[in-house]
Design a protein around this motif. Structure first.
Motif, mmCIF file in Angstrom:
data_model
loop_
_atom_site.group_PDB
_atom_site.id
_atom_site.type_symbol
_atom_site.label_atom_id
_atom_site.label_comp_id
_atom_site.label_asym_id
_atom_site.label_seq_id
_atom_site.Cartn_x
_atom_site.Cartn_y
_atom_site.Cartn_z
ATOM 1 N N MET A 69 -18.086 -13.447 -8.840
ATOM 2 C CA MET A 69 -17.087 -14.468 -8.557
ATOM 3 C C MET A 69 -17.379 -15.703 -9.398
ATOM 4 N N ALA A 70 -16.350 -16.311 -9.883
ATOM 5 C CA ALA A 70 -16.495 -17.548 -10.642
ATOM 6 C C ALA A 70 -16.951 -18.640 -9.687
ATOM 7 N N ILE A 71 -17.845 -19.482 -10.173
ATOM 8 C CA ILE A 71 -18.325 -20.608 -9.376
ATOM 9 C C ILE A 71 -18.124 -21.889 -10.185
ATOM 10 N N GLU A 72 -18.392 -23.021 -9.569
ATOM 11 C CA GLU A 72 -18.207 -24.300 -10.251
ATOM 12 C C GLU A 72 -18.990 -24.350 -11.557
ATOM 13 N N ASN A 73 -18.384 -24.933 -12.565
ATOM 14 C CA ASN A 73 -18.922 -25.108 -13.921
ATOM 15 C C ASN A 73 -18.929 -23.842 -14.755
ATOM 16 N N ASP A 74 -18.434 -22.729 -14.238
ATOM 17 C CA ASP A 74 -18.299 -21.519 -15.053
ATOM 18 C C ASP A 74 -17.154 -21.699 -16.039
ATOM 19 N N ILE A 75 -17.292 -21.076 -17.184
ATOM 20 C CA ILE A 75 -16.196 -21.017 -18.156
ATOM 21 C C ILE A 75 -15.500 -19.684 -17.927
ATOM 22 N N VAL A 76 -14.184 -19.728 -17.823
ATOM 23 C CA VAL A 76 -13.409 -18.515 -17.586
ATOM 24 C C VAL A 76 -12.362 -18.368 -18.690
ATOM 25 N N LEU A 77 -11.949 -17.126 -18.897
ATOM 26 C CA LEU A 77 -10.874 -16.823 -19.832
ATOM 27 C C LEU A 77 -9.713 -16.296 -19.006
ATOM 28 N N VAL A 78 -8.550 -16.888 -19.166
ATOM 29 C CA VAL A 78 -7.371 -16.511 -18.393
ATOM 30 C C VAL A 78 -6.494 -15.610 -19.264
ATOM 31 N N TYR A 79 -6.131 -14.463 -18.698
ATOM 32 C CA TYR A 79 -5.298 -13.482 -19.394
ATOM 33 C C TYR A 79 -3.892 -13.486 -18.816
ATOM 34 N N LEU A 80 -2.904 -13.349 -19.686
ATOM 35 C CA LEU A 80 -1.506 -13.186 -19.304
ATOM 36 C C LEU A 80 -1.042 -11.887 -19.929
ATOM 37 N N GLU A 81 -0.720 -10.891 -19.078
ATOM 38 C CA GLU A 81 -0.286 -9.569 -19.572
ATOM 39 C C GLU A 81 -1.318 -8.989 -20.552
ATOM 40 N N ASP A 82 -2.580 -8.995 -20.209
ATOM 41 C CA ASP A 82 -3.690 -8.450 -21.000
ATOM 42 C C ASP A 82 -3.935 -9.162 -22.328
ATOM 43 N N THR A 83 -3.360 -10.334 -22.498
ATOM 44 C CA THR A 83 -3.578 -11.138 -23.699
ATOM 45 C C THR A 83 -4.305 -12.419 -23.286
ATOM 46 N N PRO A 84 -5.459 -12.716 -23.920
ATOM 47 C CA PRO A 84 -6.140 -13.968 -23.579
ATOM 48 C C PRO A 84 -5.270 -15.159 -23.952
ATOM 49 N N VAL A 85 -5.144 -16.112 -23.003
ATOM 50 C CA VAL A 85 -4.256 -17.248 -23.214
ATOM 51 C C VAL A 85 -5.038 -18.542 -23.392
ATOM 52 N N PHE A 86 -6.024 -18.808 -22.525
ATOM 53 C CA PHE A 86 -6.793 -20.038 -22.653
ATOM 54 C C PHE A 86 -8.126 -19.918 -21.924
ATOM 55 N N PHE A 87 -9.056 -20.780 -22.355
ATOM 56 C CA PHE A 87 -10.329 -20.943 -21.665
ATOM 57 C C PHE A 87 -10.177 -22.103 -20.697
ATOM 58 N N ALA A 88 -10.977 -22.048 -19.618
ATOM 59 C CA ALA A 88 -10.974 -23.149 -18.654
ATOM 60 C C ALA A 88 -12.353 -23.236 -18.014
ATOM 61 N N ARG A 89 -12.666 -24.434 -17.524
ATOM 62 C CA ARG A 89 -13.904 -24.610 -16.766
ATOM 63 C C ARG A 89 -13.521 -24.767 -15.302
ATOM 64 N N VAL A 90 -14.238 -24.063 -14.431
ATOM 65 C CA VAL A 90 -13.984 -24.151 -13.001
ATOM 66 C C VAL A 90 -14.565 -25.474 -12.514
ATOM 67 N N GLU A 91 -13.698 -26.363 -12.067
ATOM 68 C CA GLU A 91 -14.125 -27.673 -11.581
ATOM 69 C C GLU A 91 -14.579 -27.587 -10.131
ATOM 70 N N SER A 92 -13.798 -26.927 -9.293
ATOM 71 C CA SER A 92 -14.173 -26.788 -7.888
ATOM 72 C C SER A 92 -13.371 -25.664 -7.246
ATOM 73 N N ILE A 93 -13.915 -25.155 -6.134
ATOM 74 C CA ILE A 93 -13.248 -24.120 -5.341
ATOM 75 C C ILE A 93 -13.416 -24.537 -3.876
ATOM 76 N N TRP A 94 -12.308 -24.544 -3.136
ATOM 77 C CA TRP A 94 -12.389 -24.875 -1.714
ATOM 78 C C TRP A 94 -11.383 -24.019 -0.950
ATOM 79 N N PRO A 95 -11.662 -23.785 0.341
ATOM 80 C CA PRO A 95 -10.777 -22.930 1.142
ATOM 81 C C PRO A 95 -9.403 -23.557 1.331
ATOM 82 N N ASP A 96 -8.401 -22.722 1.322
ATOM 83 C CA ASP A 96 -7.033 -23.167 1.571
ATOM 84 C C ASP A 96 -6.775 -23.086 3.077
ATOM 85 N N VAL A 97 -5.660 -23.663 3.520
ATOM 86 C CA VAL A 97 -5.324 -23.590 4.938
ATOM 87 C C VAL A 97 -4.978 -22.171 5.355
ATOM 88 N N LYS A 98 -4.461 -21.362 4.409
ATOM 89 C CA LYS A 98 -4.172 -19.957 4.700
ATOM 90 C C LYS A 98 -5.483 -19.170 4.691
#
Length: 158
Positions: free
Chosen positions: A1-30
């Protein structure tokens, strides 16, 4: 699982679109859903917050706007050189607040010795061959390397 400060690659239809850094993860109300804040590494920088299940944050496929997407954690590639031969420089901050860099490399230790002033005066004179290379006008005394002590002696004699 990605955690804070990880670098991730986001794919759209199996094509890499952009890199991003995970800033934070918190539970949603759902229940079983999480908010993930990503700093999109593009120009200009952009921050997005997506609400995803942990399965999707772990790399599972999901749909956004009818498009298939997935997030993949980027692992740093291993170095090609042998770390035993060359250590990476270490950066530290000294008590004055300045950064100091210390690097150790095998087989590159240089020895420096402390010389007495008399030894310095003897070592500073150029050989005849060196003087020929340095001087084309024939005035070797004018460009001769002298110690500070020798300079003061000459100045006092004048």
């Amino acid at each position: 699982m990605a955690i804070e400060n990880d670098i991730v690659l986001v794919y759209l239809e199996d094509t890499p679109v952009f890199f991003a850094r995970v800033e934070s993860i918190w539970p949603d109300v759902k229940r079983d859903w999480f908010n993930i804040e990503l700093l999109v590494l593009q120009i200009p920088l952009k921050v997005v917050v997506w609400t995803l299940k942990d399965l999707y944050i772990n790399g599972g496929e999901f749909f956004m706007g009818g498009k298939r997407m997935r997030i993949e954690v980027v692992e740093s590639p291993e170095d090609d050189f042998d770390e035993e031969e060359e250590e990476k420089p270490k950066v530290s901050r000294n008590s004055n607040g300045f950064y100091e860099i210390s690097a150790k490399k095998k087989n590159t230790v240089e020895k420096h010795s402390i010389m007495e002033p008399s030894e310095i005066e003897e070592s500073e004179s150029l050989s005849a061959l060196d003087e020929e290379k340095l001087h084309t006008d024939g005035d070797a005394e004018k460009s001769r390397i002298v110690s500070f002590n020798e300079f003061l002696k000459k100045k006092n004699q004048e």
